[in-house]
Design an enzyme around this catalytic site. Structure first.
Site, PDB file in Angstrom:
ATOM      1  N   GLU A 171      -9.811  -0.484  30.087  1.00 23.65           N
ATOM      2  CA  GLU A 171      -8.745   0.916  29.065  1.00 23.65           C
ATOM      3  C   GLU A 171      -9.215   1.807  30.361  1.00 23.65           C
ATOM      4  O   GLU A 171      -7.477   2.754  29.628  1.00 23.65           O
ATOM      5  CB  GLU A 171     -10.516   1.289  28.241  1.00 23.65           C
ATOM      6  CG  GLU A 171     -10.776  -0.208  27.157  1.00 23.65           C
ATOM      7  CD  GLU A 171     -10.188  -0.519  26.808  1.00 23.65           C
ATOM      8  OE1 GLU A 171      -9.353   0.527  26.618  1.00 23.65           O
ATOM      9  OE2 GLU A 171     -10.232  -1.944  26.113  1.00 23.65           O
ATOM     10  N   LYS A 219       4.457   1.346  -4.741  1.00 25.75           N
ATOM     11  CA  LYS A 219       5.334   0.576  -5.207  1.00 25.75           C
ATOM     12  C   LYS A 219       4.390   0.593  -6.728  1.00 25.75           C
ATOM     13  O   LYS A 219       4.337   1.340  -7.856  1.00 25.75           O
ATOM     14  CB  LYS A 219       5.699  -0.693  -5.326  1.00 25.75           C
ATOM     15  CG  LYS A 219       6.022  -0.327  -3.405  1.00 25.75           C
ATOM     16  CD  LYS A 219       6.824  -2.015  -3.700  1.00 25.75           C
ATOM     17  CE  LYS A 219       5.793  -2.920  -3.089  1.00 25.75           C
ATOM     18  NZ  LYS A 219       5.002  -2.591  -2.169  1.00 25.75           N
ATOM     19  N   GLY A 230       0.360  -1.329  -0.086  1.00 27.03           N
ATOM     20  CA  GLY A 230      -0.019  -0.122   0.182  1.00 27.03           C
ATOM     21  C   GLY A 230       0.822   1.149  -0.116  1.00 27.03           C
ATOM     22  O   GLY A 230       0.478   1.904   0.528  1.00 27.03           O
TER      23      GLY A 230
END
Length: 677
Positions: free
Chosen positions: A459, A241, A238
């Protein structure tokens, strides 16, 4: 100036190809018509009758003529028009003008005697003749003898064409060894140019130089320079290239051959090597030109040192042919090879040497400035809000490739359209980033209160530890809304470091273990919610000890092995045991450190967890209000604070202009608000 004559056809205009299938269909149609009409243009009705019935009809005067076939012992009696209804019970419009009755007899002599007697009795006055079965059955012979052969040949042609289509187009099975490369010539190139390739300045400069050499080779040859024979584009998926290769095709004024490495691979032995030779033969005829092979690792993988006895590896034969064509005994002047792969470590060393792929162009993940340029390219077709800050989006997408950024822009546009917005705003892009990183938000997922509290504590543990670890990434927001397979997530603003120290990696490890530590400290139990955290921590610890040499007992040693065909570890069982002990010691040490930090800030952690349960999503400002300003300020946090300050000033300025337009100053508005209170 256009010298073409408008009255004449353009020589470059492509004429439609003549399709032989129409001839096959027409021939089969004609043969079918002849079969159903029995080779006779007369469409009259023919029925069968017994010999006795035949004699009765003749004696009644129904027969107009009689035709006898000696070979088949069959005769045909044609009926007079006035007696058609008596014999066929139908009118002339349905039976035709010359309907006949087919009769099988035993002896020709008896038929002749009967006909002579009927003539004498004046019952029959028509013609009595004989027919040759070979002349009459000419079309029957075609139907029964030639039609099966035509069917077999047609079926064989159909199968061969299908096989040819599956193996490289309509050229058929006999051309299976031909190259399947697509050629782009000047005037028929792609719509991609170097202007469409944002970022990657170094890689773009390398390929631009190749294009420039092909356009003006004398500039280099006068100084004694030679064009590189090949350039290998290496980088993660991604990063652009293939886009760079398309830009070369769009910019180059020379023929450009493009194909994938898998196009060389076929089930037949020798096909791959044949296609390589045919590709270079075409390229030499069109030289100077460029050949682009995408995903070259499909054929360029390192050859085995211990091949199977008697085996014939088609991939190795293809690679050998490619090596020979790129730099063999023959010359390939004017033919440049471009290739792309994200697995350069697996390529054969003979393919990577100078003289074949002279240059390795690294196309890495974009940095902050390059992400900004990529956003500018992909935001051109998007109707964005005027207040959208591309710098802010660039900082929110660390580690994103060019393809990821394109996906963010597309997802943001879809989210804005889903909300019936006229433009795409900042929140749409933030939601798109969350969607790509964390997955689809599952608002309908049902959780119990105890599960929701456990997730909030988990969290909040991550947020608390990262706030008090100096080198941990700055927190952006924490959410307990389920996304994808995760029940909660914390978003950070990672530092883009060229190198990473041991202290930085340990702080990241401690912050990652904060969720599991919070469960044990505050819930007195642990759950499976930390499985992903433990996996990341374990991989990081083994990387630090086995590859980076960051262990007390195994310092300055790297056990990384790049040999694909080695089935032995480059260390002993004793060393493996030491590695395991060091990993366990490192992880447990950071785990105890995380628990200690949580116990010191237990009250702040409790407030943070309660706020999460109440609002489901909290931001860095909420954490700062509970714990106070973070002791350490990183470059990313400074940029984030500057961005938030600029946004607040912009909002205040906008509000002041609105009040000014209404004839009220900001001070008066504040005084009025106080009076109302």
């Amino acid at each position: 100036m256009d010298n073409r004559n408008n009255n004449n056809q353009d020589p470059n205009m492509r004429m439609p190809k003549f399709n032989m299938n129409w001839i096959y269909i027409l021939a089969l149609f004609v043969i079918g018509v002849l079969y159903f009409t029995n080779g006779n243009s007369n469409s009259s009705v023919r029925t069968e009758a017994s010999y006795d019935q035949f004699k009765k009809m003749v004696l009644k005067g129904y027969a107009s003529k009689i035709v006898v076939n000696k070979d088949k012992n069959i005769l045909h009696m044609y009926v007079k028009p006035e007696h058609i209804r008596d014999v066929f019970k139908q009118g002339v419009d349905k039976t035709g003008k010359e309907p006949s009755v087919e009769v099988q007899f035993g002896s020709v002599d008896q038929v002749e005697l009967f006909v002579e007697q009927a003539k004498q009795d004046k019952k029959f006055a028509g013609d009595f003749s004989y027919e040759n079965s070979k002349d009459n059955d000419f079309f029957s012979m075609i139907i029964y003898n030639i039609l099966p052969l035509v069917f077999i040949v047609g079926f064989w042609i159909f199968i061969m064409r299908r096989m040819g289509g599956g193996m490289g187009g309509s050229s058929g099975i006999f051309n299976v060894g031909k190259s399947r490369a697509k050629m782009y010539e000047k005037g028929n190139a792609t719509n991609v140019t170097f202007k469409d390739v944002a970022g990657q300045a170094g890689a773009k400069q390398e390929v631009q130089e190749i294009v420039e050499f092909l356009k003006n080779p004398q500039k280099y040859t006068d100084l004694g320079g030679k064009i590189p024979k090949g350039a290998l584009l290496v980088g993660p998926p991604g990063t652009g290239k293939t886009l760079l290769a398309k830009a070369v095709a769009g910019e180059a004024g020379v023929p450009f051959f493009s194909m994938s490495g898998s196009d060389f691979v076929e089930m037949f032995v020798g096909v791959g090597a044949s296609r390589v030779r045919d590709l270079f033969r075409q390229a030499k005829e069109k030289s100077p030109c460029i050949i682009f092979i995408d995903e070259i690792d499909a054929v360029g993988r390192a050859r085995s040192k211990n091949p199977a006895m008697g085996g014939n590896d088609e991939r190795e034969n293809t690679l050998n042919a490619l090596l020979t064509e790129m730099d063999g005994f023959g010359t390939n002047s004017g033919v440049i090879i471009l290739a792309a792969t994200n697995r350069a470590d697996m390529l054969d060393s003979a393919l990577m040497r100078a003289g074949r792929f002279d240059r390795q162009i690294h196309v890495d993940l974009p940095d902050l400035n390059e992400r900004k340029a990529i956003f500018q390219v992909h935001l051109k077709p998007v109707k964005t809000d005027e207040s959208l800050d591309i710098d802010f989006l660039s900082r929110q997408t660390p580690g994103f490739s060019g393809a990821d950024i394109a996906n963010v822009c597309n997802e943001a546009a879809l989210i804005a359209a889903r909300h019936n917005s006229k433009t795409v705003g900042k929140q749409d892009f933030l939601d798109a980033v969350d969607r790509i990183i964390g997955g689809l938000e599952k608002k309908t997922k049902i959780m119990t209160d105890s599960e929701k509290l456990a997730i909030a504590i988990h969290e909040a543990g991550h947020a608390t530890i990262s706030w008090f670890c100096e080198h941990a990434n700055p927190l952006v927001k924490v959410s307990i809304v389920p996304r994808g397979r995760a029940l909660g997530a914390a978003w950070y603003l990672p530092e883009e470091r060229a190198i990473t120290t041991k202290e930085e990696m340990l702080d990241e490890m401690c912050a990652t273990l904060g969720g599991r530590a919070a469960e044990e400290v505050f819930l007195k139990r642990i759950s499976t919610g930390a499985m992903n955290d433990l996996e990341r921590v374990t991989k990081s610890a083994y990387g630090m000890i086995a590859f980076a040499g960051m262990s007390e007992r195994l310092p300055n040693i790297c056990y990384y092995n790049n040999n694909e065909y080695s089935f032995q570890r480059p260390y002993s069982e004793t060393t493996a045991k030491i590695m395991d002990d060091e990993v366990l010691k490192m992880i447990n040490g950071q785990y105890e450190r995380a628990k200690q930090i949580l116990e010191e800030h237990s009250e702040g952690h409790r407030q943070l967890a309660d706020l999460l349960v109440q609002r489901e999503v909290i931001f860095a400002d909420d954490v700062e209000r509970i714990f106070g300003k973070r002791p350490w300020t990183s470059r990313s946090e400074e940029l984030l604070e500057a961005q938030q300050k600029a946004e607040a000033e912009a909002m205040a300025e906008k509000r002041a202009k609105e009040l000014e337009a209404q004839g009220t100053s900001l001070e008066e508005k504040v005084r009025n608000d106080k009076k109302e209170e």
